[in-house]
Design an enzyme around this catalytic site. Structure first.
Site, PDB file in Angstrom:
ATOM      1  CD  GLN A  20      -3.188   0.939   1.835  1.00  0.00           C
ATOM      2  OE1 GLN A  20      -3.393  -0.059   2.468  1.00  0.00           O
ATOM      3  NE2 GLN A  20      -4.080   1.892   1.710  1.00  0.00           N
ATOM      4  CG  PHE A  21       1.034   4.013  -3.497  1.00  0.00           C
ATOM      5  CD1 PHE A  21       0.981   5.397  -3.556  1.00  0.00           C
ATOM      6  CD2 PHE A  21       0.007   3.287  -4.076  1.00  0.00           C
ATOM      7  CE1 PHE A  21      -0.060   6.047  -4.194  1.00  0.00           C
ATOM      8  CE2 PHE A  21      -1.041   3.919  -4.714  1.00  0.00           C
ATOM      9  CZ  PHE A  21      -1.079   5.306  -4.767  1.00  0.00           C
ATOM     10  CB  THR A  22      -2.064   5.410   0.260  1.00  0.00           C
ATOM     11  OG1 THR A  22      -2.543   4.251   0.928  1.00  0.00           O
ATOM     12  CG2 THR A  22      -2.553   5.438  -1.186  1.00  0.00           C
TER      13      THR A  22
END
Length: 150
Positions: free
Chosen positions: A78-80
């Site tokens: 999850q890059f966020t």
């Protein structure tokens, strides 16, 4: 590298309406990888996660690790998690590692966790539009950042 760890009674990842992976009792972990993260970050976080005592013992005290409890693990990239909200209202993801750097570290994290747990780590699909469902048990949610080492 950042982990959001959630103790769950069950969790799953669905992609395009099709169930991709699921677990019963254990941990669902979101994995955020920043530019500059290394295998050393993976090793430190994997050691921490495998030993984290967040499962209840016979007395109802969180005194057992996922290994002790025999729980399953679902890891979702999850890059966020790398978002910066310092300026304005639109998060910046400039700290997120590019796929050529992030994918190998995500795969390494999953591999190291498999070695530490002695069982398969269920996964999401890097970069896919995933629907993640979980039942947070407790609720227990913990954030660990390899740069802070807290």
């Amino acid at each position: 590298m950042r982990l959001v760890i959630q103790r769950v009674t069950r969790a799953s990842v669905t992609i395009g309406g099709v169930l991709h992976s699921s677990i019963s009792a254990g941990i669902m972990v979101l994995v955020g990888i920043e530019t500059g993260d290394t295998a050393a970050d993976v090793d430190w976080l994997a050691g921490k996660l495998a030993s984290l005592r967040i499962f209840n013992d016979e007395a109802g005290v969180m005194n057992r690790s996922i290994t002790d409890a025999g729980g399953e693990l679902l890891a979702v990239s999850q890059f966020t998690l790398t978002a910066s909200t310092r300026k304005g209202n639109r998060p910046s993801y400039i700290r997120a590692a590019r796929p050529d750097e992030a994918v190998p570290l995500y795969e390494l994290f999953c591999k190291v966790m498999e070695e530490r747990l002695g069982k398969e780590v269920k996964r999401g699909v890097f970069g896919a539009d995933m629907q993640v469902e979980l039942i947070n048990d407790g609720p227990v949610t913990i954030i660990i950042d390899s740069r802070l080492r807290e």
